[in-house]
Design a protein around this motif. Structure first.
Motif, PDB file in Angstrom:
ATOM      1  N   ALA A 161      33.491  37.020  16.641  1.00  0.00           N
ATOM      2  CA  ALA A 161      34.711  37.818  16.453  1.00  0.00           C
ATOM      3  C   ALA A 161      34.394  39.281  16.723  1.00  0.00           C
ATOM      4  O   ALA A 161      33.295  39.744  16.440  1.00  0.00           O
ATOM      5  CB  ALA A 161      35.223  37.653  15.021  1.00  0.00           C
ATOM      6  N   ASP A 162      35.371  39.988  17.242  1.00  0.00           N
ATOM      7  CA  ASP A 162      35.136  41.417  17.467  1.00  0.00           C
ATOM      8  C   ASP A 162      35.411  42.191  16.174  1.00  0.00           C
ATOM      9  O   ASP A 162      36.114  41.700  15.280  1.00  0.00           O
ATOM     10  CB  ASP A 162      35.940  41.947  18.651  1.00  0.00           C
ATOM     11  CG  ASP A 162      37.441  41.886  18.445  1.00  0.00           C
ATOM     12  OD1 ASP A 162      37.928  42.290  17.369  1.00  0.00           O
ATOM     13  OD2 ASP A 162      38.137  41.458  19.380  1.00  0.00           O
ATOM     14  N   PRO A 163      34.850  43.372  16.049  1.00  0.00           N
ATOM     15  CA  PRO A 163      34.992  44.157  14.815  1.00  0.00           C
ATOM     16  C   PRO A 163      36.449  44.438  14.438  1.00  0.00           C
ATOM     17  O   PRO A 163      36.785  44.483  13.258  1.00  0.00           O
ATOM     18  CB  PRO A 163      34.239  45.460  15.120  1.00  0.00           C
ATOM     19  CG  PRO A 163      33.276  45.112  16.197  1.00  0.00           C
ATOM     20  CD  PRO A 163      33.937  44.036  17.004  1.00  0.00           C
ATOM     21  N   GLN A 164      37.317  44.598  15.433  1.00  0.00           N
ATOM     22  CA  GLN A 164      38.732  44.850  15.134  1.00  0.00           C
ATOM     23  C   GLN A 164      39.384  43.641  14.464  1.00  0.00           C
ATOM     24  O   GLN A 164      40.193  43.793  13.551  1.00  0.00           O
ATOM     25  CB  GLN A 164      39.508  45.227  16.413  1.00  0.00           C
ATOM     26  CG  GLN A 164      39.071  46.518  17.042  1.00  0.00           C
ATOM     27  CD  GLN A 164      37.847  46.378  17.947  1.00  0.00           C
ATOM     28  OE1 GLN A 164      37.348  45.274  18.226  1.00  0.00           O
ATOM     29  NE2 GLN A 164      37.335  47.509  18.395  1.00  0.00           N
ATOM     30  N   ALA A 200      30.657  37.869  13.383  1.00  0.00           N
ATOM     31  CA  ALA A 200      30.513  38.562  14.666  1.00  0.00           C
ATOM     32  C   ALA A 200      29.658  37.766  15.651  1.00  0.00           C
ATOM     33  O   ALA A 200      29.746  37.979  16.857  1.00  0.00           O
ATOM     34  CB  ALA A 200      29.914  39.949  14.443  1.00  0.00           C
ATOM     35  N   ASP A 257      32.549  32.959  15.370  1.00  0.00           N
ATOM     36  CA  ASP A 257      33.810  33.013  14.635  1.00  0.00           C
ATOM     37  C   ASP A 257      34.243  31.586  14.299  1.00  0.00           C
ATOM     38  O   ASP A 257      35.198  31.053  14.846  1.00  0.00           O
ATOM     39  CB  ASP A 257      34.860  33.739  15.468  1.00  0.00           C
ATOM     40  CG  ASP A 257      36.198  33.884  14.758  1.00  0.00           C
ATOM     41  OD1 ASP A 257      36.239  33.756  13.520  1.00  0.00           O
ATOM     42  OD2 ASP A 257      37.203  34.124  15.454  1.00  0.00           O
TER      43      ASP A 257
END
Length: 183
Positions: A27-30, A52, A55
């Protein structure tokens, strides 16, 4: 967390089931920050680093037969629990709720600070407890859910739980459908 995931992936490959687990890309930080805003919590850093890298999974059975949830799955499970009349459920079930060990997990049916990380397709989870009872620790890992009147402490932290999981995985077998350990 990179080393931990490398050990997990290596063991799953040895067992011949890495592809069956269908681990998702990280997963991306956003997305992680959006999940925290939605849940109204700050996730422990090790959990964020874990998500990260992968996911969750699209397969089943990675964590003792339970599916490892993606960010979308975590949010979906949390939202599902919020659809209950929490106050009424906690009041109605108060006499039958408990924790093991006593005093570590609030004796409730549901709590918005319990964050599911897995599910069994029957309403039961392994997850984080960010609102522990007096003898507990924020970020402890617990078993909770529909069939868990007595919530169980599994580990005092996410890294401790992952150490326990990897030790379990080292003893596990792939039976063609899921991972299991014959005790």
């Amino acid at each position: 967390m990179e080393q931990l995931w490398a050990r997990i992936e290596r063991r799953l490959a040895e067992l011949g089931c890495l592809d069956k687990m269908a681990l998702r890309p990280g997963a991306d930080p956003q997305a992680i920050a959006q999940l925290e805003r939605h849940l109204g919590v700050v996730l422990p850093d090790p959990v964020k680093r874990f998500l990260a890298i992968h996911d969750g999974q699209d397969g089943t059975g990675l964590v003792d037969g339970y599916t490892l949830l993606s960010i979308a799955g975590i949010q979906q499970q949390w939202d599902g629990w919020r659809e209950l009349d929490e106050e009424a459920m906690n009041a109605d079930c108060a006499d039958s709720m408990g924790s093991e060990p006593a005093g570590t997990i609030k004796p409730m049916y549901t709590n918005p600070a319990w964050i599911a990380l897995t599910h069994d397709y029957g309403g039961n989870h392994v997850g984080l407890d960010l609102d522990p009872d007096l003898l507990g620790q924020p970020g402890q890992v617990i078993a909770f859910g529909r069939d868990e009147d007595v919530k169980r402490l599994l580990a005092n932290s996410f890294p401790e739980y992952m150490d326990i999981y990897v030790a379990w995985l080292e003893r596990a077998r792939w039976n063609g459908q899921y991972l299991d350990v014959k005790e």
